[in-house]
Design an enzyme around this catalytic site. Structure first.
Site, short mmCIF file in Angstrom:
data_model
loop_
_atom_site.label_atom_id
_atom_site.label_comp_id
_atom_site.label_asym_id
_atom_site.label_seq_id
_atom_site.Cartn_x
_atom_site.Cartn_y
_atom_site.Cartn_z
N GLN A 1 54.05 46.10 36.23
CA GLN A 1 52.73 45.49 36.03
C GLN A 1 52.14 45.84 34.65
OE1 GLN A 1 48.83 45.51 38.67
NE2 GLN A 1 48.95 47.43 37.58
N ASP A 2 51.97 47.14 34.39
CA ASP A 2 51.31 47.56 33.15
C ASP A 2 52.17 47.25 31.93
OD1 ASP A 2 49.56 48.58 34.96
OD2 ASP A 2 49.61 50.65 34.23
N THR B 1 47.80 60.07 36.10
CA THR B 1 47.20 59.34 37.20
C THR B 1 46.08 60.10 37.90
OG1 THR B 1 47.64 58.63 39.49
CG2 THR B 1 49.20 60.16 38.55
N GLU C 1 45.82 60.29 40.92
CA GLU C 1 46.42 60.96 42.09
C GLU C 1 46.51 62.46 41.88
OE1 GLU C 1 48.14 60.32 45.26
OE2 GLU C 1 46.67 58.71 45.19
N TYR D 1 54.74 62.52 44.45
CA TYR D 1 54.46 61.69 43.27
C TYR D 1 53.48 62.40 42.35
CZ TYR D 1 52.11 58.00 40.56
OH TYR D 1 51.53 57.25 39.55
N LYS E 1 53.91 63.94 38.53
CA LYS E 1 53.06 63.41 37.45
C LYS E 1 52.25 64.53 36.80
CE LYS E 1 53.53 58.88 37.04
NZ LYS E 1 53.70 58.15 35.76
P1 NAP Z 1 55.19 49.53 38.39
O1 NAP Z 1 54.72 48.12 38.40
O2 NAP Z 1 55.77 50.12 39.62
O3 NAP Z 1 56.29 49.64 37.20
C1 NAP Z 1 57.13 50.76 37.08
C2 NAP Z 1 58.17 50.43 36.05
O4 NAP Z 1 59.06 51.56 35.89
C3 NAP Z 1 59.08 49.24 36.41
O5 NAP Z 1 59.30 48.48 35.24
C4 NAP Z 1 60.37 49.93 36.84
O6 NAP Z 1 61.52 49.13 36.72
C5 NAP Z 1 60.40 51.09 35.86
N1 NAP Z 1 61.32 52.17 36.22
C6 NAP Z 1 61.37 52.86 37.38
N2 NAP Z 1 62.33 53.79 37.33
C7 NAP Z 1 62.92 53.70 36.09
C8 NAP Z 1 63.96 54.38 35.43
N3 NAP Z 1 64.62 55.39 36.02
N4 NAP Z 1 64.28 54.03 34.16
C9 NAP Z 1 63.63 53.02 33.55
N5 NAP Z 1 62.62 52.32 34.13
C10 NAP Z 1 62.27 52.66 35.40
O7 NAP Z 1 54.03 50.50 37.91
P2 NAP Z 1 52.64 50.17 37.18
O8 NAP Z 1 51.59 49.92 38.20
O9 NAP Z 1 52.89 49.20 36.09
O10 NAP Z 1 52.29 51.61 36.56
C11 NAP Z 1 52.75 51.98 35.27
C12 NAP Z 1 52.71 53.49 35.13
O11 NAP Z 1 51.38 53.95 35.30
C13 NAP Z 1 53.52 54.26 36.16
O12 NAP Z 1 54.03 55.41 35.53
C14 NAP Z 1 52.52 54.66 37.22
O13 NAP Z 1 52.95 55.81 37.91
C15 NAP Z 1 51.30 54.91 36.36
N6 NAP Z 1 49.99 54.69 36.99
C16 NAP Z 1 49.73 53.50 37.61
C17 NAP Z 1 48.47 53.27 38.13
C18 NAP Z 1 48.13 51.97 38.82
O14 NAP Z 1 47.14 51.94 39.56
N7 NAP Z 1 48.87 50.90 38.59
C19 NAP Z 1 47.48 54.27 38.03
C20 NAP Z 1 47.79 55.46 37.38
C21 NAP Z 1 49.05 55.66 36.84
P3 NAP Z 1 61.91 48.01 37.84
O15 NAP Z 1 61.12 46.78 37.45
O16 NAP Z 1 63.37 47.88 37.65
O17 NAP Z 1 61.50 48.56 39.17
N1 GDD Z 2 50.56 50.95 49.99
C1 GDD Z 2 49.82 50.88 51.10
N2 GDD Z 2 50.23 50.09 52.13
N3 GDD Z 2 48.69 51.61 51.16
C2 GDD Z 2 47.93 51.50 52.27
C3 GDD Z 2 48.30 50.68 53.35
C4 GDD Z 2 49.51 49.95 53.27
O1 GDD Z 2 49.90 49.23 54.18
N4 GDD Z 2 47.33 50.78 54.29
C5 GDD Z 2 46.40 51.61 53.83
N5 GDD Z 2 46.76 52.07 52.61
C6 GDD Z 2 46.00 53.04 51.80
C7 GDD Z 2 46.83 54.21 51.29
O2 GDD Z 2 46.99 55.19 52.32
C8 GDD Z 2 45.95 54.68 50.13
O3 GDD Z 2 44.92 55.50 50.60
C9 GDD Z 2 45.32 53.39 49.61
O4 GDD Z 2 45.54 52.40 50.62
C10 GDD Z 2 45.90 52.90 48.29
O5 GDD Z 2 47.29 52.88 48.41
P1 GDD Z 2 48.22 52.21 47.27
O6 GDD Z 2 47.76 50.84 46.99
O7 GDD Z 2 49.64 52.39 47.67
O8 GDD Z 2 47.85 53.05 45.97
P2 GDD Z 2 47.73 54.63 45.73
O9 GDD Z 2 46.28 54.91 45.50
O10 GDD Z 2 48.44 55.40 46.74
O11 GDD Z 2 48.54 54.78 44.36
C11 GDD Z 2 48.33 53.88 43.26
O12 GDD Z 2 47.30 54.39 42.42
C12 GDD Z 2 47.60 55.64 41.77
C13 GDD Z 2 46.38 56.01 40.92
O13 GDD Z 2 45.41 56.60 41.73
C14 GDD Z 2 49.66 53.73 42.51
O14 GDD Z 2 49.52 52.71 41.57
C15 GDD Z 2 50.04 55.01 41.80
O15 GDD Z 2 51.19 54.77 40.98
C16 GDD Z 2 48.86 55.45 40.91
O16 GDD Z 2 49.17 56.65 40.24
#
Ligand code: NAP
Ligand code: GDD
Length: 370
Positions: free
Chosen positions: A13-14, A127, A129, A156, A160
């Protein structure tokens, strides 16, 4: 000569939004993609593949030799390390793997930069988290900021957090320009389908199209006590949406706003860590209410089944980011509101589901006529 940036996790995504931004800013983007047995997984960056300044390179960040070669070859100005096993729930089932990617990956980059290209600037995707169950409180408001202590609640978050500390150590010990964005949850039309927001909006998209294709009016739809919805006179049923904990609160923003903050952090004079968030929190229940409202349903409860499978062994209950530092020092502000985020995601999934159905029926027609 264009500046060169390496983006890991470019297929995510990002990574897809950040690649767009960097191309707009005139960079050559070296977009890393891990090996896959199929061409699937390029959907988010398909539109960039013909751009001469966008170079897709196969690499796995857990392989230090591979990372060294990349740094040696491209000597990038900036590296954005977004690659991760990013699903918190999955990290309980695959803790070692999560640690390999989320901790060893950043270490490989930090070492390679230190030894081979010390002027390269490094962004690490930290993050909210990492705060886990901890928060500070002012009056009734509970929030987290850069100085709030970290109390991680999942494999996780532990990985991180270790990576976050590693960045600090490399910055302090070797003077690298290395910093971390402590990003709170950010979502989008491109969000992975097993995160709660997208799981909800995708279900709604499919459900709305099921109603449309059967000419059903929502007022005449009923649900049984099990897991399916049905309508008298219509044979086909539709599985209910299965979710876990609805009471968790998240500070949800739009990913497009958040990648701007990543870019801004690497344009500063000195490397610092920043909290990036909207400073507004909502429960999963509130997200559901808002999303179902988009299709005219005011009470989501008959359509949702609570399934223990989606509960986590340990939960983070409350996230709300205090973004004073990012606002003051970076001038960063989120543009997309919670309501707009939900609306965009629901509309996009309704549209995607309709297109998918049209494609399926034209393939079926072709097969029948050939
Ligand atoms: P995402 O959509 O799950 O993307 C993760 C990316 O990492 C994908 O391109 C994946 O490849 C790649 N990847 C996984 N394992 C790898 C490896 N061993 N070598 C090379 N590439 C690898 O995550 P996102 O939501 O864009 O988040 C981006 C980053 O921000 C992550 O580090 C996440 O933990 C962090 N983050 C996200 C959030 C959020 O809310 N989105 C918040 C805080 C921090 P594939 O496409 O092949 O799976
Ligand atoms: N995934 C998921 N699936 N979560 C659920 C569900 C379900 O069916 N039902 C309830 N939840 C609740 C989870 O227990 C959590 O409290 C909340 O929804 C958000 O879950 P996720 O969307 O999986 O996100 P996250 O907060 O655990 O993690 C995401 O945000 C982090 C930053 O705070 C991810 O993007 C992480 O990579 C990122 O670091």
């Amino acid at each position: 000569m264009n500046k060169v940036a390496i983006v890991t996790g470019a297929t995510g995504q990002d990574g897809s939004y950040l690649s767009e931004l960097l191309l707009e800013e005139g960079y050559t983007v070296i977009a890393l993609r891990r090996r896959s047995s199929s061409e699937k997984g390029l959907e988010r960056i398909q539109h960039l593949l013909n751009n001469d300044n966008f170079k897709l390179v196969e690499a796995d960040i857990t392989d230090s030799g591979c990372v060294n070669n990349l740094i040696q070859e491209y000597k990038p100005s900036e590296i954005y390390n977004l690659a991760a096993q990013s699903h918190v729930g999955t990290s309980f089932k695959q803790p070692s793997y999560t640690s390999q990617v989320n901790l060893q990956g950043p270490i490989n980059f930090l070492e390679a930069i230190r030894l081979l290209s010390p002027s390269t600037k490094f962004y690490q995707a930290s993050t909210s988290e990492m705060f886990g169950k901890n928060y500070e409180q002012m009056g009734d408001t509970k929030y987290q900021r850069e100085t709030t202590a970290f109390v991680p609640q999942s494999p996780y978050a532990v990985a991180k957090l270790a990576a976050h500390e590693m960045v600090r150590i490399y910055r302090d010990s070797y003077g690298l320009f290395a910093c971390c964005g402590i990003l709170f949850n950010h979502e989008s039309e491109r969000r992975g389908e097993n995160f709660v927001t997208r799981k909800i909006t995708k279900w709604i998209g499919n459900f709305q199209n099921w109603l449309n294709s059967n000419n059903l009016d929502i007022r005449y739809v009923s649900a049984n006590s099990e897991s399916i919805l049905f309508v008298s006179g219509v044979q086909e049923s539709f599985p209910k949406l299965r979710l876990g904990n609805l009471d968790a609160h998240r500070d949800w923003g739009h990913a497009q706003d958040y990648v701007e903050a990543m870019y801004m952090m690497l344009q500063q004079d000195s490397p610092e860590d920043y909290v990036i968030a909207t400073s507004e929190t909502h429960s999963v229940r509130e997200f559901l209410t808002e999303a179902f409202n988009e299709i005219g349903i005011t009470n989501f409860e008959p359509y949702v089944v609570i399934d223990p499978e989606f509960y986590r062994p340990c939960e983070v209950d409350w996230l709300l980011g205090h973004t004073g530092k990012a606002r003051d020092q970076l001038g960063w502000r989120p543009k997309v509101s919670f309501q707009e985020l939900v609306q965009r995601m629901v509309r996009s999934d309704i549209d995607a589901s309709r297109k998918e159905k049209l494609e399926r029926s034209s393939i079926q027609e072709l097969e029948e006529t050939s």
